[in-house]
Write a protein that holds these residues in place. Sequence first.
Motif, PDB file in Angstrom:
ATOM      1  N   MET A 177       7.449   4.097 -12.045  1.00  0.00           N
ATOM      2  CA  MET A 177       6.505   5.131 -12.474  1.00  0.00           C
ATOM      3  C   MET A 177       7.178   6.108 -13.428  1.00  0.00           C
ATOM      4  SD  MET A 177       3.560   4.468 -11.261  1.00  0.00           S
ATOM      5  CE  MET A 177       2.799   6.055 -11.618  1.00  0.00           C
ATOM      6  N   THR A 210      -2.066   3.207 -20.005  1.00  0.00           N
ATOM      7  CA  THR A 210      -2.242   3.377 -18.568  1.00  0.00           C
ATOM      8  C   THR A 210      -3.161   2.302 -17.993  1.00  0.00           C
ATOM      9  OG1 THR A 210      -1.932   5.768 -18.786  1.00  0.00           O
ATOM     10  CG2 THR A 210      -2.964   4.971 -16.758  1.00  0.00           C
ATOM     11  N   ALA A 211      -4.253   2.016 -18.702  1.00  0.00           N
ATOM     12  CA  ALA A 211      -5.200   1.005 -18.214  1.00  0.00           C
ATOM     13  C   ALA A 211      -4.571  -0.380 -18.226  1.00  0.00           C
ATOM     14  CB  ALA A 211      -6.462   1.028 -19.074  1.00  0.00           C
ATOM     15  N   ALA A 222      -1.984  -0.702 -15.405  1.00  0.00           N
ATOM     16  CA  ALA A 222      -2.660  -0.840 -14.116  1.00  0.00           C
ATOM     17  C   ALA A 222      -3.197  -2.253 -13.938  1.00  0.00           C
ATOM     18  CB  ALA A 222      -3.796   0.176 -14.013  1.00  0.00           C
ATOM     19  N   ARG A 223      -3.757  -2.817 -15.021  1.00  0.00           N
ATOM     20  CA  ARG A 223      -4.322  -4.171 -14.937  1.00  0.00           C
ATOM     21  C   ARG A 223      -3.228  -5.201 -14.717  1.00  0.00           C
ATOM     22  NH1 ARG A 223      -6.898  -3.811 -19.084  1.00  0.00           N
ATOM     23  NH2 ARG A 223      -5.581  -4.790 -20.651  1.00  0.00           N
ATOM     24  N   ALA A 243      -0.122  -4.723 -13.652  1.00  0.00           N
ATOM     25  CA  ALA A 243       0.571  -4.503 -12.379  1.00  0.00           C
ATOM     26  C   ALA A 243      -0.223  -5.125 -11.238  1.00  0.00           C
ATOM     27  CB  ALA A 243       0.784  -3.016 -12.144  1.00  0.00           C
ATOM     28  N   THR A 244      -1.545  -4.972 -11.278  1.00  0.00           N
ATOM     29  CA  THR A 244      -2.396  -5.583 -10.265  1.00  0.00           C
ATOM     30  C   THR A 244      -2.296  -7.105 -10.328  1.00  0.00           C
ATOM     31  OG1 THR A 244      -3.947  -3.719 -10.340  1.00  0.00           O
ATOM     32  CG2 THR A 244      -4.765  -5.793  -9.421  1.00  0.00           C
TER      33      THR A 244
END
Length: 322
Positions: free
Chosen positions: A185, A253-254, A257-258, A260-261
């Motif tokens: 992070m 950021t989006a 997040a995608r 990483a998921t």
Amino acid sequence: MRALLVVNPAATTTSARTRDVLIHALASEMKLEAVTTEYRGHARDLARRAAESGEIEMVVALGGDGTVNEVVNGLLHHGPDPGRLPHLAVVPGGSTNVFARALGLPNDAVEATGAILDALCENRDRTVGLGLAGGTPGSVDEAVPERWFTFCAGFGFDAGVIGRVEQQRERGRRSTHALYIRQAMRQFLGESHRRHGTITLERPGQEPVRDLSLSIVCNTAPWTYLGNRPVYASPAASFDTALDVLALSHLSTAAVARYATQLLTSSPERGPHGRHALSLHDMTDFALHSKVPLPFQLDGDHLGLRSSVTFTGVRRALRVIV
């Protein structure tokens, strides 16, 4: 059989008593010399001398992925020669042990020792491919020595995370998965090139791929583990092929997040994918260049900043007891 056991006394998951038990078990089946490492690079030096002696038939690495990497580089100091070099055996003693687990060995040191002894009795081994990384001719990194890696390399973001973790460990923090997540992070928040990547991937006979923000090179799958959960950056990567690459061209950021998921839910059938993701399989020769120096890591070992790195996938480089 004559064997050398290289022991990392700082291995995070094995106590002195456990190491004594393992040494006794191995010594009961072979003529064993056990040596405890005393400095960074000692495991490499020990393995090199064992390979050059012509008398050692097997080198056992007791430690984490860093210890294994040093032993491999010592064994292959003069290049791969599976028919001549000692076999490698791995007893996992680190916090993650990606290489040992990718080979199918138990993550418990005692159970892994039993599996190695069984393999010796049954004459089981496997010849695995490895990766080789070095400086690019004509670049500022040209003089950087070539180095072998067993399961992964990273240029950019993930190497920066590993560098941050190493700094925390030098301050006395324990290596935990929570520590890696916190540092990831912080690396993301401090990443200045996440929207406009600085990395270019070059392959012989192909157009360069420019403006990449992240690049991960895999020699096997999974890429790493979160506890007992395998994480697949390049599901098709294998010790039987050359190298695979996962690169991302956008780290908003989006997008993070995608992806990483997708990593957390990855499987042997499906890894990260999408219009900002580049996946390449079975790559023998390629190079990564950056407009600015970026962090670089091999097998979880942070090696500082680089502007350019060449990669070679070498099939059938080393024999491993499994």
